[in-house]
Enzyme design. Sequence first.
Site, PDB file in Angstrom:
ATOM      1  CB  SER A 161      -0.890  -0.090   1.324  1.00 43.24           C
ATOM      2  OG  SER A 161      -1.755   1.205   1.254  1.00 43.24           O
ATOM      3  CG  ASP A 163       8.047   4.765 -11.265  1.00 41.29           C
ATOM      4  OD1 ASP A 163       8.911   3.631 -11.209  1.00 41.29           O
ATOM      5  OD2 ASP A 163       6.889   4.603 -11.591  1.00 41.29           O
ATOM      6  CE  LYS A 207      -4.732  -2.021   0.250  1.00 39.31           C
ATOM      7  NZ  LYS A 207      -4.968  -0.684  -0.010  1.00 39.31           N
TER       8      LYS A 207
END
Length: 535
Positions: free
Chosen positions: A292, A303, A317
């Site tokens: 999460s 990223d 998740k």
Amino acid sequence: MPVIMAACVILGVVIGTFYAKRASGNRLQISGEGPNRINSLLKIVSDQYVDDVDVNDLVERSIPNIIAELDPHSVYIPAKDVQSATDDLRGSFSGVGIEFVIRKDTVRIQNVITDGPAEQAGLIAGDKIVSIDGEPFVGEIVTNEEAMHRLKGPRGTVVKIGVMRYGKKEPKVFEVTRDDIYVSSINATYMINDNTGYIKVKNFGDNTYMEMLRALSMLSQEGMTNLIIDLRDNSGGFMNIAIQMVNEFLPADRMIVYTEGRRAPREDYMSTGTGHYKSLPLVVLISETSASASEIFAGAIQDNDRGTIIGRRSFGKGLVQQQIPFSDGSMLRLTIARYYTPSGRCIQKPYTPGKGLEYEEDLLLRYQHGEFFSQDSIKNEGPAFKTSIGRTVYGGGGITPDIFVPEDTTGVTSYYKEAAMKGLFFQFAFEYTDANREVLSKYKDQDYHQLLHYLQGQNLVEKFAQYGEANGHRRRNLMIATSHSLIEKFVLSRIIYNILDEEPWIQYLNTDDPTVLKALDILKKEKATPTLNDI
């Protein structure tokens, strides 16, 4: 005769119609669609079922089954469980301030929070709770849920706790006035070497961002020039907190995460550039139980090529829940959107609605497929995406680390695994601590190395082997010799935890942790920030 026959036919029709109407009055029909059908069904059951039915109880038991048909993370929380389900993320709760374990149907105090209500009243670690508010509390009634229910309560209320203390023959009752107990989301903050700070984050709760700022400030004052953030076993929490935390490490106008759902338009969350640690060399540790909000944090760092992610593939998740309270105090956590990392990947692992068991067994399947032990066993079935500098990352099932560190199985034997599964290491460590508390407590305010030095001279592996044998765990001398270092480390770590609490315990475990050592190696080589050469 024709008149008589006609009269009989008319009479038959009249009688038939009469009884048909009566019979049709008893044939109940469920009309309508969707929610109307459910309301009609409940009304009919309430009115017509052969026995008395508590419709409210029927609804309470039915709602979880309905929600389970949606997705694995939409969940209904009954009113009685709402407080315990939200305490960790709220950052505080009202109670007595103890940490306990249950051994042999008895609550045993493992730690007492410094300056908390229990310590102020005189309770100490090692006390065995035998009564609460004058009622015996031992035996089959003792469960974690029941103990928390009886010990927690509104601030300012008094609870009478009866305990048996080591060396005493009679129980003693302490009156404890409940108060607000602060729960930290950061388990450990310390300098792991001369220039590297280490922060272990347990979850992302209301206070985690401010806790992290305080931790970073403290480490900066101690000379931190590199940072390790440990998100292993972090089950997540509030998305907005993760966004605030990531913002501290990113330059301006970088995507952190975006969300989108059927009724929730896309919303982008961008960095503001106001963070104080935008150029600090950074490594983030993750594991298969990082989920999460911890995946939002790791995904944003990865990223944006801001730091290096080390460990094993995270849980996966990628669903956003909204908390919806009901008037009776219960709560629904309903999935309203998916979140996407800056490269555009949704890292939610596949699931089939209504197949919760298969979803829960995913980590077991990963283990069986060898993913915990070999990077080549990781199945990147989702689409490929590119980071800000062009490195390839994958969606569809967690965050795959930049550097994989397998689970260490050196010295693992069936003797060791069976002892761990039976909980014997925890039990032995607690009972050893309890029996030697007077001696061990002398190390309470010292560096953990002092306690460790003492314990290493106590032949604890042999004492554990004797304890295990006395408790039905067959002695296997060759396996004990093979697993000697593992057994010793497990037992030592738990005794350190029992006496000195969580941070010294983590410090000790980190001394030879392969993932931590790999992070230190990357930082030492000044390779924490990915470059084009890493593509």
